[in-house]
Write an enzyme that holds these catalytic residues in place. Structure first.
Site, PDB file in Angstrom:
ATOM      1  N   PHE A 128       6.635  -4.040  10.175  1.00  0.00           N
ATOM      2  CA  PHE A 128       6.528  -3.020   9.135  1.00  0.00           C
ATOM      3  C   PHE A 128       5.119  -2.462   9.173  1.00  0.00           C
ATOM      4  O   PHE A 128       4.153  -3.215   9.139  1.00  0.00           O
ATOM      5  CB  PHE A 128       6.814  -3.621   7.747  1.00  0.00           C
ATOM      6  CG  PHE A 128       6.767  -2.575   6.661  1.00  0.00           C
ATOM      7  CD1 PHE A 128       7.824  -1.691   6.486  1.00  0.00           C
ATOM      8  CD2 PHE A 128       5.663  -2.449   5.836  1.00  0.00           C
ATOM      9  CE1 PHE A 128       7.780  -0.711   5.504  1.00  0.00           C
ATOM     10  CE2 PHE A 128       5.605  -1.467   4.848  1.00  0.00           C
ATOM     11  CZ  PHE A 128       6.677  -0.593   4.677  1.00  0.00           C
ATOM     12  N   ASP A 213      -2.164  -5.084  12.622  1.00  0.00           N
ATOM     13  CA  ASP A 213      -1.884  -4.596  11.279  1.00  0.00           C
ATOM     14  C   ASP A 213      -2.054  -5.773  10.326  1.00  0.00           C
ATOM     15  O   ASP A 213      -1.178  -6.631  10.215  1.00  0.00           O
ATOM     16  CB  ASP A 213      -0.457  -4.030  11.212  1.00  0.00           C
ATOM     17  CG  ASP A 213      -0.106  -3.529   9.817  1.00  0.00           C
ATOM     18  OD1 ASP A 213      -0.856  -3.818   8.864  1.00  0.00           O
ATOM     19  OD2 ASP A 213       0.937  -2.851   9.684  1.00  0.00           O
ATOM     20  N   LYS A 242      -3.718  -3.007   1.064  1.00  0.00           N
ATOM     21  CA  LYS A 242      -3.286  -3.950   0.034  1.00  0.00           C
ATOM     22  C   LYS A 242      -4.458  -4.703  -0.629  1.00  0.00           C
ATOM     23  O   LYS A 242      -5.060  -4.179  -1.532  1.00  0.00           O
ATOM     24  CB  LYS A 242      -2.229  -4.904   0.606  1.00  0.00           C
ATOM     25  CG  LYS A 242      -0.908  -4.172   0.929  1.00  0.00           C
ATOM     26  CD  LYS A 242       0.292  -5.073   1.032  1.00  0.00           C
ATOM     27  CE  LYS A 242       1.590  -4.272   1.012  1.00  0.00           C
ATOM     28  NZ  LYS A 242       2.163  -3.976   2.319  1.00  0.00           N
TER      29      LYS A 242
END
Ligand SMILES: *Cc1c(COP(=O)(O)O)cnc(C)c1O
Length: 392
Positions: A128, A213, A242
């Site tokens: 993702f 990532d 995040k």
């Protein structure tokens, strides 16, 4: 009739109005123990005094000036990140998916002059990388891409964990390999250290860049500042978001000088990226999280939570299958539907986050109190007891 909020989320009927530490209060006054942290975002819990102080001080002084001018808090945050990592340089974004956009652009730009055929990006199934056009093209799953074609071209997908397929996918046209050192949405699936090392060697042999990532697994989540540090290998480009804003929208792309060499003045930009408010908070998060004492505590708390979860797997063998992950990024693979476990958690006033591979994610604040870890385990125990055993 379409609701005023575009219905792209299947939301739980819960509305929170305040929070402190690992606890949230909803509009009916119920207190929920938060083991989701807004999906790995609130690394210091809710209403951490250092973050509130940093944000309100900046809010009283100056909100926004744009990247037409120097932004001292942005320069400070970039220096902190460069100091703490493999990177020589940073670009700030507002989200993880914007970091993905830049990571892909940067990798292609790196080769555009001297090796213009080198544009392909190799990615893994189950990954993702956000919901932008580059993000969904990189992840590639039908769930995210269906109906949104034509997709951004130049992405090849390799089954997660298939070394031979990865080797076969490499070639002189591959600009970069992108992967999450620990897959988050994919169900908290770590890439073994030896595979990260092998991937680094393979990419070096092919002159290919490595993009990690770390939007979900970074910022102390696994007990190191960044998850790839466990394997002792560094990427050329890394996506962060995040946790770095602790709840304020902030992301970043970190890169080596070599990987970033194509990104000269005018090649990329963002109106908001790295604005004074976001960077004031980002600096405060880094001050708290990027210390060896804090990270050692994450590892200790992670071991405590994990031990408790192993106990729950043993005592509810019909509900849970296994625990995986590291630090405070843990996944409970379930035998009953993971969504049922999350829902039963709501009944016990405990928040967790579902993921793929029938897994429930536990992503507490990195400073969660030991007593709250024990309370979470007892609520999860209660929630599990309400679930019907899996059909044999
Ligand atoms: C959440 C996430 C993203 C996307 O971040 P947004 O801020 O939602 O755009 C990208 N990569 C990973 C690994 C993520 O977990």
């Amino acid at each position: 009739m379409i609701p005023p909020v575009l219905p792209t989320y299947n939301r739980a009927d819960l509305a929170f109005v305040s929070g402190r530490g690992s606890w949230l209060v909803d509009d009916a006054g119920r207190r929920f123990l938060d083991l989701g942290s807004g999906i790995a975002v609130n690394v210091l819990g809710h209403a951490h005094p250092a973050l509130t102080e940093a944000l309100t001080a900046q809010a009283g002084a100056l909100w926004h000036t744009s990247n037409l001018y120097r932004i001292p808090a942005q320069e400070e945050l970039a220096e902190r990140l460069v100091e703490a990592t493999f990177a020589d340089t940073c670009f700030f974004t507002n989200s993880g998916t914007e970091a993905c956009e830049l990571a892909v652009k940067m990798a292609r730009k790196r080769f555009s002059e001297n090796d213009p055929e080198r544009t392909r990006i190799v990615a893994f199934t189950g990954s993702f990388h956000g919901r932008s056009s580059a993000g969904i093209a990189a992840a590639g799953s039908e769930k995210m891409t269906k109906g949104f074609g034509p997709l951004l071209p130049g992405f090849t997908h390799v089954p997660f964990g298939d070394h031979e397929a990865l080797k076969a996918a490499m070639g002189p046209d591959v600009a970069a390999v992108i992967l999450e050192p620990v897959q988050g949405e994919g169900g908290i699936v770590p890439v073994p250290d030896v595979c990260l090392k092998g991937l680094r060697d393979l990419c070096d042999a092919h002159g290919t860049l490595v993009i990690f990532d770390e939007v979900q697994c970074g910022m102390g989540r696994t007990g190191k500042l960044f998850a790839h540090e466990w394997a002792g290998v560094a990427p050329d480009i890394m996506m962060v978001a995040k946790g770095i804003g602790g709840g304020f929208p902030l992301g970043a792309v970190l890169a080596t000088e070599g990987a970033a060499q194509g990104m000269t003045a005018g090649t990329h930009g963002s109106t908001y990226g790295g604005n004074p408010l976001a960077c004031a908070v980002g600096n405060a998060v880094m001050r708290e999280v990027a210390t060896e004492d804090f990270l050692a505590e994450v590892r200790r708390k992670g071991a405590l939570l994990r031990q408790g979860l192993e106990g729950l797997v043993a005592s509810h063998p019909d509900v849970f299958e296994l625990v995986r992950g590291s630090g405070l990024m843990l996944g409970l693979k379930c035998k009953v539907p993971a969504a049922d476990v999350v829902k039963a958690g709501y009944g016990a006033e405990l928040l967790t986050v579902p993921a793929a591979d029938n897994t429930v994610r536990l992503l507490p604040a990195l400073n969660i109190e030991d007593a709250d870890i024990r309370e979470a385990l007892s609520r999860l125990d209660r929630a599990a007891a309400t679930l019907a055993p899996a059909a044999a």
